[in-house]
Structure formats: structure tokens, C-alpha cells
Design a protein around this motif. Structure first.
Motif, PDB file in Angstrom:
ATOM      1  N   LYS A  51       0.861  -1.181   0.000  1.00 39.82           N
ATOM      2  CA  LYS A  51       0.000   0.000   0.000  1.00 39.82           C
ATOM      3  C   LYS A  51       0.901   1.235   0.000  1.00 39.82           C
ATOM      4  O   LYS A  51       2.130   1.124   0.071  1.00 39.82           O
ATOM      5  CB  LYS A  51      -0.897   0.005   1.249  1.00 39.82           C
ATOM      6  CG  LYS A  51      -1.820  -1.196   1.356  1.00 39.82           C
ATOM      7  CD  LYS A  51      -2.842  -1.215   0.259  1.00 39.82           C
ATOM      8  CE  LYS A  51      -3.703  -2.469   0.295  1.00 39.82           C
ATOM      9  NZ  LYS A  51      -4.563  -2.564   1.450  1.00 39.82           N
ATOM     10  N   ARG A 127      -8.754 -12.432   6.048  1.00 41.60           N
ATOM     11  CA  ARG A 127      -9.455 -11.260   5.533  1.00 41.60           C
ATOM     12  C   ARG A 127     -10.922 -11.608   5.320  1.00 41.60           C
ATOM     13  O   ARG A 127     -11.281 -12.784   5.234  1.00 41.60           O
ATOM     14  CB  ARG A 127      -8.879 -10.839   4.178  1.00 41.60           C
ATOM     15  CG  ARG A 127      -7.489 -10.242   4.191  1.00 41.60           C
ATOM     16  CD  ARG A 127      -7.161  -9.758   2.789  1.00 41.60           C
ATOM     17  NE  ARG A 127      -5.903  -9.039   2.698  1.00 41.60           N
ATOM     18  CZ  ARG A 127      -4.778  -9.563   2.248  1.00 41.60           C
ATOM     19  NH1 ARG A 127      -4.760 -10.826   1.848  1.00 41.60           N
ATOM     20  NH2 ARG A 127      -3.678  -8.845   2.186  1.00 41.60           N
ATOM     21  N   ALA A 148     -17.144  -6.745   0.678  1.00 42.52           N
ATOM     22  CA  ALA A 148     -16.716  -7.759   1.642  1.00 42.52           C
ATOM     23  C   ALA A 148     -17.920  -8.506   2.192  1.00 42.52           C
ATOM     24  O   ALA A 148     -19.028  -7.969   2.265  1.00 42.52           O
ATOM     25  CB  ALA A 148     -15.959  -7.101   2.785  1.00 42.52           C
ATOM     26  N   ASP A 249      -9.258  -7.193  -4.161  1.00 45.32           N
ATOM     27  CA  ASP A 249     -10.047  -6.049  -3.690  1.00 45.32           C
ATOM     28  C   ASP A 249      -9.313  -4.720  -3.837  1.00 45.32           C
ATOM     29  O   ASP A 249      -9.635  -3.740  -3.161  1.00 45.32           O
ATOM     30  CB  ASP A 249     -10.514  -6.260  -2.236  1.00 45.32           C
ATOM     31  CG  ASP A 249      -9.382  -6.645  -1.295  1.00 45.32           C
ATOM     32  OD1 ASP A 249      -8.302  -6.998  -1.785  1.00 45.32           O
ATOM     33  OD2 ASP A 249      -9.586  -6.602  -0.068  1.00 45.32           O
ATOM     34  N   ARG A 252     -11.418  -1.652  -4.706  1.00 47.63           N
ATOM     35  CA  ARG A 252     -12.141  -1.154  -3.539  1.00 47.63           C
ATOM     36  C   ARG A 252     -11.249  -0.228  -2.715  1.00 47.63           C
ATOM     37  O   ARG A 252     -11.669   0.823  -2.243  1.00 47.63           O
ATOM     38  CB  ARG A 252     -12.607  -2.352  -2.700  1.00 47.63           C
ATOM     39  CG  ARG A 252     -13.536  -1.994  -1.565  1.00 47.63           C
ATOM     40  CD  ARG A 252     -14.154  -3.248  -0.983  1.00 47.63           C
ATOM     41  NE  ARG A 252     -13.171  -4.157  -0.436  1.00 47.63           N
ATOM     42  CZ  ARG A 252     -13.233  -4.680   0.780  1.00 47.63           C
ATOM     43  NH1 ARG A 252     -14.245  -4.377   1.582  1.00 47.63           N
ATOM     44  NH2 ARG A 252     -12.331  -5.520   1.207  1.00 47.63           N
ATOM     45  N   ASP A 253      -9.980  -0.626  -2.558  1.00 50.79           N
ATOM     46  CA  ASP A 253      -9.041   0.164  -1.759  1.00 50.79           C
ATOM     47  C   ASP A 253      -8.693   1.500  -2.410  1.00 50.79           C
ATOM     48  O   ASP A 253      -8.401   2.479  -1.719  1.00 50.79           O
ATOM     49  CB  ASP A 253      -7.746  -0.627  -1.525  1.00 50.79           C
ATOM     50  CG  ASP A 253      -7.935  -1.760  -0.536  1.00 50.79           C
ATOM     51  OD1 ASP A 253      -8.978  -1.774   0.149  1.00 50.79           O
ATOM     52  OD2 ASP A 253      -7.046  -2.629  -0.447  1.00 50.79           O
ATOM     53  N   ALA A 320      -5.723  -2.951   9.542  1.00 50.71           N
ATOM     54  CA  ALA A 320      -6.685  -2.649   8.482  1.00 50.71           C
ATOM     55  C   ALA A 320      -6.005  -2.044   7.258  1.00 50.71           C
ATOM     56  O   ALA A 320      -6.566  -2.094   6.157  1.00 50.71           O
ATOM     57  CB  ALA A 320      -7.765  -1.698   8.995  1.00 50.71           C
ATOM     58  N   THR A 323      -5.909  -4.578   4.929  1.00 59.09           N
ATOM     59  CA  THR A 323      -7.211  -5.255   4.917  1.00 59.09           C
ATOM     60  C   THR A 323      -7.147  -6.605   5.628  1.00 59.09           C
ATOM     61  O   THR A 323      -7.928  -7.505   5.331  1.00 59.09           O
ATOM     62  CB  THR A 323      -7.796  -5.427   3.481  1.00 59.09           C
ATOM     63  OG1 THR A 323      -6.928  -6.250   2.696  1.00 59.09           O
ATOM     64  CG2 THR A 323      -7.988  -4.088   2.805  1.00 59.09           C
ATOM     65  N   GLU A 325      -7.837  -8.841   8.892  1.00 60.21           N
ATOM     66  CA  GLU A 325      -8.827  -8.787   9.967  1.00 60.21           C
ATOM     67  C   GLU A 325      -8.428  -9.630  11.165  1.00 60.21           C
ATOM     68  O   GLU A 325      -9.031  -9.534  12.226  1.00 60.21           O
ATOM     69  CB  GLU A 325     -10.197  -9.210   9.442  1.00 60.21           C
ATOM     70  CG  GLU A 325     -10.724  -8.258   8.385  1.00 60.21           C
ATOM     71  CD  GLU A 325     -12.204  -8.416   8.125  1.00 60.21           C
ATOM     72  OE1 GLU A 325     -12.837  -9.288   8.763  1.00 60.21           O
ATOM     73  OE2 GLU A 325     -12.742  -7.668   7.289  1.00 60.21           O
TER      74      GLU A 325
END
Length: 350
Positions: A51, A127, A148, A249, A252-253, A320, A323, A325
Motif C-alpha cells: 500500500k 481477511r 466484503a 479487492d 475497492r481500496d 486494516a 485489509t 482482519e
């Protein structure tokens, strides 16, 4: 004689009392079991730049305090937690191999496969699963966001994305029409790639190419290596590249950044899926075999500390950024498919 025995008894009692005081750093865990306190001057944790590095630094700032607290519960007094972000995936692998980093965070299986001789897998991330999981790329292109679910998953897919460039639109139209892409279609596009040890950004897409058109990524004429997925989406938005493989995903990010930073309108209609790889085992937390801190007791303490940290509200905010969990215990054998994939890549590139 009685005075002498009395003196010995007093001396023994004093020694016993002193011994009890000397063992005062013994701690009790939540179950009441005794744990010997161990002091660690510094714990070095390095994150992979999957990221935006600045976002990772900001999000993980509380990690030091949280790790100290959780490690203390496991009997370790960690004086300092040093947090850094590698310049690329290989930089994290090299740091772990040399022992200059103790823990590698968010490391994809492909990077582990390359550095398996000097690292051990400690944990696998869990995740939220996604509401789309089809191997047919057309099914991802309904213009609706990928969302999600409440089901936890230990694997994910890599998606081959096509952007809003003329070539990207051409590829998208063929896929949405149900046509099979050819090597001529794919090989003539400009690709933005992640590090060569990235599972989602390089290894599995290369296997996908091999499976579908009997070619390898190294056969593509025009490629650019992205230092992060953020810089890759910026290139995709500007038309510098036509195609980019990412984790499932990723759209989405980067949905908000697509509009605010990259000057586009709607990532779900402007970026399409043209390929879907087989499932990839989730990111790992690795530890260095060459760190003098990493004995079996330390590994077990770190496993418990990270699993428990991820259950707290503060801990959830930290992880997070990837992503993630939660975490579950893992072994090197869990990533056997990643090692096999890496070997196939090496073979194909020779």
C-alpha cells in the motif's frame, strides 16, 4: 551446639528469602501460570510496501505501544519497537535474511518462497471474503463495487485489470463479449507490474499467462515496475500503462483515490477485469532465522501477541491498512504452492 544449629537455620531462612526476592521478575499470565520476564532491547518490524508507504507509516504508528503491551503479557519486556517500510518486497526479504529485521509484516507468499532458507512463516492473515470469486473475468465487470462478506478467508485471487486507455478498452470489450484474449492482444499492451516476488502483482499473473497463451511475463514487450499499487493505479489512470495485475479487492481500496488523486470518475466502470488467477494463500508474517532473538519461545510469544493484538479495537485499526482482519498460526508447509509457483516462474524465465 544448639546456638550453632540456630545460626544455620537463620542463615538458610535468610537465603530462602533472598532467593524469593531475586525471582521477583517472574510474572503471572492471565491463567495464573508463572512466566519468567525476559528483556528485549529492540524488536525490528518491517512492512512490505503493498500500500502507499506513507499510509502504512501513519496506520502502524500505534503498533509499537500495542506490541509492548501484548509481549509483556507473554513475559517479554520489549524496550523499543522499530517500525519501517521496505523500499520494495525484496528489501524486506533481504533485511530478514541478514537479521537486520526480526519480523516481516504483510509478506506475500512469493516473497517468502524466494527467502525461505532464511525465514520462517509465523502467521497467516485472515481477511473478509469477497462477494465475487468467479474465475470468469466478465462476472467482475457488472459496474458494481466488489464488497466484503462476513466470511473470513485465508486466500485471495489476483485480477488482471485493464484501464481506460484505448488498448485497455479494446481488451475489455473482447472479454465482455465473451471472446478469448490472444497473445497478440496481451503481448502488445503496456503492463505495470509489481515486484518479481509479488504473488498478486507478478507470479500468479505470469502463471495465468502461461496457462492461457503459453507465454510468460518476461515475453511482454513493454513493462514498467510499480513501486506500489498506488503508483500503478496512477499510471493506469493516466494511460501510461494499459494493464496491471493486482490483488482482488484493490479497486475497492483505491476507489476514492481514483477520483480525488488520479482525476477519474468511476473505477468500477473505467477499470475492468480481463483475467482471474487461481486462489493465492494470504499474506504472511515472517520471522528471521538469522535474528539472535528468534528462538522457539520468542516465536511462540510473538504468535500469541499478534493474534491477541488483532482482536483489540486499536489492533484492528493498525492491521486494516492491509485489509487484514486477524491472524492464525501457520507453518512453512502452508505455502508449498507458492514455492512451486516460484519454481515454475524461474523455469519459464530460463
Amino acid at each position: 551446639m544448639k546456638k550453632m544449629l540456630l545460626g544455620v537455620g537463620v542463615t538458610l531462612s535468610a537465603l530462602t528469602l533472598l532467593a524469593g526476592c531475586a525471582g521477583g521478575d517472574s510474572k503471572k499470565d492471565e491463567k495464573g501460570d508463572s512466566k519468567s520476564g525476559k528483556s528485549v532491547d529492540e524488536l525490528s518490524i518491517m512492512f512490505v510496501p503493498s500500500k502507499n508507504p506513507d499510509d502504512i507509516v501513519t496506520a502502524t504508528e500505534p503498533l509499537g505501544k500495542l506490541m509492548k503491551e501484548e509481549m509483556k503479557k507473554e513475559g517479554y519486556d520489549v524496550k523499543d519497537v522499530k517500525i519501517s517500510v521496505g523500499t520494495n518486497y525484496e528489501a524486506v526479504g533481504e533485511a530478514l535474511s541478514s537479521g537486520t529485521a526480526d519480523v516481516g509484516f504483510g509478506v506475500p507468499g512469493g516473497t517468502y518462497a524466494l527467502y525461505q532458507n532464511d525465514t520462517d512463516v509465523l502467521l497467516t492473515a485472515t481477511r473478509a471474503g469477497l462477494n465475487k470469486d468467479s474465475e470468469n473475468p466478465k462476472d467482475w465487470n457488472d459496474g458494481k463495487p466488489t464488497e466484503a462478506t462476513d466470511k473470513q478467508a485465508t486466500s485471495y485471487r489476483s485480477l488482471i485489470l485493464a484501464g481506460p486507455s484505448a488498448k485497455g478498452k479494446e481488451l475489455t470489450e473482447k472479454v465482455n463479449a465473451g471472446e478469448k484474449l490472444t497473445w497478440e492482444d496481451l503481448g502488445s499492451a503496456k503492463w505495470g507490474l509489481a515486484s518479481t516476488t509479488s504473488s498478486a502483482g507478478y507470479i500468479y499473473p505470469s502463471l495465468w499467462l502461461n496457462d492461457n497463451v503459453k507465454k510468460n511475463i518476461s515475453d511482454i514487450k513493454t513493462t514498467v515496475q510499480n513501486d506500489s499499487y498506488g503508483s500503478g493505479f496512477a499510471r493506469l489512470a493516466s494511460g501510461q500503462i494499459d494493464v496491471m495485475p493486482v490483488y482482488a479487492d484493490a479497486r475497492r481500496d483505491f476507489e476514492e483515490a481514483w477520483k480525488t488523486e488520479y482525476g477519474q470518475k468511476d473505477i468500477w466502470n473505467e477499470v475492468s477485469v480481463i483475467g482471474v488467477t487461481p486462489a493465492i494463500y494470504n499474506d504472511a508474517v515472517l520471522v528471521s532465522k538469522n535474528s539472535d532473538k528468534m528462538d522457539d519461545a520468542m516465536r511462540e510469544a510473538l504468535q500469541k501477541a499478534l493474534i491477541n493484538m488483532a482482536k483489540t479495537e486499536e489492533g484492528k485499526k493498525v492491521i486494516a491498512v492491509y485489509t487484514h482482519e486477524g491472524y492464525q498460526k501457520a507453518t512453512n508447509d502452508d505455502y508449498a504452492s507458492e514455492i512451486k509457483a516460484q519454481e515454475l516462474i524461474k523455469k519459464a524465465s530460463n
